[in-house]
Design an enzyme around this catalytic site. Structure first.
Site, PDB file in Angstrom:
ATOM      1  N   THR A  13      54.165   0.218  54.133  1.00 57.22           N
ATOM      2  CA  THR A  13      53.597  -0.118  52.817  1.00 57.22           C
ATOM      3  C   THR A  13      52.140  -0.543  52.908  1.00 57.22           C
ATOM      4  O   THR A  13      51.347  -0.265  52.012  1.00 57.22           O
ATOM      5  CB  THR A  13      54.432  -1.267  52.188  1.00 57.22           C
ATOM      6  OG1 THR A  13      55.738  -0.774  51.969  1.00 57.22           O
ATOM      7  CG2 THR A  13      53.853  -1.746  50.880  1.00 57.22           C
ATOM      8  N   ASP A  62      56.690   6.119  57.014  1.00 60.95           N
ATOM      9  CA  ASP A  62      57.516   5.030  56.494  1.00 60.95           C
ATOM     10  C   ASP A  62      58.357   4.593  57.698  1.00 60.95           C
ATOM     11  O   ASP A  62      58.888   5.435  58.430  1.00 60.95           O
ATOM     12  CB  ASP A  62      58.413   5.592  55.382  1.00 60.95           C
ATOM     13  CG  ASP A  62      59.221   4.514  54.692  1.00 60.95           C
ATOM     14  OD1 ASP A  62      59.022   4.301  53.498  1.00 60.95           O
ATOM     15  OD2 ASP A  62      60.081   3.893  55.364  1.00 60.95           O
ATOM     16  N   SER A  63      58.505   3.310  57.895  1.00 58.41           N
ATOM     17  CA  SER A  63      59.135   2.872  59.156  1.00 58.41           C
ATOM     18  C   SER A  63      60.614   3.215  59.237  1.00 58.41           C
ATOM     19  O   SER A  63      61.225   3.041  60.291  1.00 58.41           O
ATOM     20  CB  SER A  63      58.916   1.377  59.382  1.00 58.41           C
ATOM     21  OG  SER A  63      59.734   0.613  58.547  1.00 58.41           O
ATOM     22  N   THR A  94      57.709  -2.590  57.010  1.00 53.27           N
ATOM     23  CA  THR A  94      58.536  -3.791  57.185  1.00 53.27           C
ATOM     24  C   THR A  94      60.013  -3.460  57.400  1.00 53.27           C
ATOM     25  O   THR A  94      60.747  -4.264  57.973  1.00 53.27           O
ATOM     26  CB  THR A  94      58.416  -4.730  55.965  1.00 53.27           C
ATOM     27  OG1 THR A  94      58.873  -4.048  54.790  1.00 53.27           O
ATOM     28  CG2 THR A  94      56.983  -5.189  55.757  1.00 53.27           C
ATOM     29  N   GLN A 281      78.455 -12.092  61.706  1.00 52.65           N
ATOM     30  CA  GLN A 281      77.919 -11.592  60.428  1.00 52.65           C
ATOM     31  C   GLN A 281      77.061 -12.642  59.744  1.00 52.65           C
ATOM     32  O   GLN A 281      76.318 -12.333  58.819  1.00 52.65           O
ATOM     33  CB  GLN A 281      79.080 -11.243  59.482  1.00 52.65           C
ATOM     34  CG  GLN A 281      79.913 -10.094  59.961  1.00 52.65           C
ATOM     35  CD  GLN A 281      81.096  -9.798  59.051  1.00 52.65           C
ATOM     36  OE1 GLN A 281      81.144 -10.220  57.904  1.00 52.65           O
ATOM     37  NE2 GLN A 281      82.031  -9.041  59.568  1.00 52.65           N
TER      38      GLN A 281
HETATM   39  N1  ASP Z   1      59.494   1.478  53.416  1.00 55.18           N
HETATM   40  C1  ASP Z   1      58.377   0.716  53.921  1.00 55.18           C
HETATM   41  C2  ASP Z   1      58.365   0.879  55.445  1.00 55.18           C
HETATM   42  O1  ASP Z   1      59.131   0.249  56.111  1.00 55.18           O
HETATM   43  C3  ASP Z   1      58.513  -0.715  53.553  1.00 55.18           C
HETATM   44  C4  ASP Z   1      57.361  -1.630  53.945  1.00 55.18           C
HETATM   45  O2  ASP Z   1      56.527  -1.311  54.776  1.00 55.18           O
HETATM   46  O3  ASP Z   1      57.274  -2.744  53.381  1.00 55.18           O
HETATM   47  O4  ASP Z   1      57.614   1.651  55.952  1.00 55.18           O
END
Ligand code: ASP
Length: 343
Positions: A13, A62-63, A94, A281
């Site tokens: 992001t 995108d991760s 993230t 959990q």
């Molecule tokens: N979908 C994004 C990622 O992980 C989310 C983020 O970076 O906040 O690349």
């Protein structure tokens, strides 16, 4: 004092822009225009002591697309540049940041420099972005000697006002600027008006040569027990020798239903050299095999207690241990706290 900081942009992001299909990462050349303090180091006096080098892990993603091959490509960039820089920053999405942070922590033995991972909840192009603060904080931790801060020679996450040990972190919010937490381990540092380090928790610097152990097995599964779940499918997968390890997310401190299927699963794992890494959990707390009669079943040579490890660290550790060590050594390494990942 001068510091040399290496910044690797991988996507996420932090650098994303809206398209008709949704948010996608943009190029570093576009992003850098929104980071005047880094583009032009004389913009603020603060960063004038730092020499930045940027690199990009192409293609930026995108991760959710990160995988063991990406972890290796990131690790190779760090290893190749290790001698020339005081600290490393990885800008990463993230969603899987805690997995990558955990994986890197296991891959690098004798780490003596900070590897600081960061990202943001709002893109750098947004007027309310948290990306600038997060990256600036990461620069302070990676370029520590220019700011009279002690070294944090660990893979850590700098996000909002937290510096967390990477392999203790979990993404706890899709929205909050405080996107990550570390429920079983205190912050390594707090990024408030003052930067305060938790000195007694930070790993000691290790002068031995950096070693990279790069392999990960993908023959693992992550299984969460829930009321009504039957492990029968899992038993047949184990019997067909399709997997080498299971992260088993049990109830509470290690409890499972008292049904014959669970005994059959343990027996199948014992007969097929499949290891079970038992985790809880609950985000907070730990596995204590034997506390309840319902956890007696885990008293087997194929089960290792993950104590208070996170799911992300448990999975990456299991993949890494299976990838790098023969069967006879795996149980021992999994049960040890090797990078501060469990208490
Ligand atoms: N979908 C994004 C990622 O992980 C989310 C983020 O970076 O906040 O690349």
């Amino acid at each position: 004092m001068k510091s040399n900081v290496f910044i690797l942009y991988t996507g996420g992001t932090f650098g994303m822009k809206k398209t008709r299909k949704g948010l996608v990462p943009s190029s570093w050349d576009e992003i850098i225009n929104y980071l005047p303090a880094i583009k032009n180091q004389n913009y603020f006096d603060f960063f004038s002591e730092i020499n930045f080098t940027y690199d990009v892990l192409e293609p930026v993603v995108d991760s959710s697309n990160m995988n063991p091959q990406s972890w290796n490509r990131i690790a190779e960039k760090i290893k190749d540049n290790y001698g020339n820089y005081d600290g490393f920053i990885i800008i990463h999405g993230t969603d899987t940041l805690s997995y990558t942070a955990s994986a890197l922590s296991f891959m690098f033995e004798n780490l003596n420099k900070p590897i600081v991972m960061t990202g943001s909840q709002l893109p750098i192009f947004h007027p309310r972005t948290d990306g600038i603060v997060n990256l600036s904080n990461a620069i302070y931790i990676a370029g520590y000697q220019s700011f009279d801060i002690d070294c944090i020679p660990e893979v850590c996450i700098c996000f909002n006002d937290d510096v967390l040990r990477g392999n203790r972190s979990i993404k706890t919010s899709t929205n909050d600027f405080e996107g990550f937490s570390s429920p079983n381990f205190e912050n390594l540092a707090y990024l408030e008006q003052n930067i305060t380090l938790n000195h007694n928790l930070i790993q000691k610097r290790n002068k031995a040569n950096l070693k990279l152990l790069p392999n990960f097995s993908e023959n693992v599964v992550n299984v969460t027990v829930f009321p009504g779940y039957s492990p029968n499918t899992l038993i047949s997968v184990v019997k067909n020798q399709k997997i080498d390890g299971i992260v088993l997310k049990t109830y509470g401190s290690g409890n499972l239903p008292n049904t014959p299927e669970w005994n059959k699963l343990i027996k199948a794992c014992e007969e097929n050299n499949t290891l079970i890494f038992a985790t809880t959990q609950c985000p907070n707390g730990k596995i204590e095999i034997g506390q309840y009669a319902s956890s007696e079943i885990l008293k087997s040579k194929c089960v290792i207690s993950g104590r208070d490890i996170t799911s992300e660290a448990a999975l990456t550790k299991l993949m890494w241990v299976i990838g790098n060590y023969p069967y006879q050594e795996r149980h021992h390494i999994l049960s040890q706290n090797i990078r501060g990942e469990m208490t």
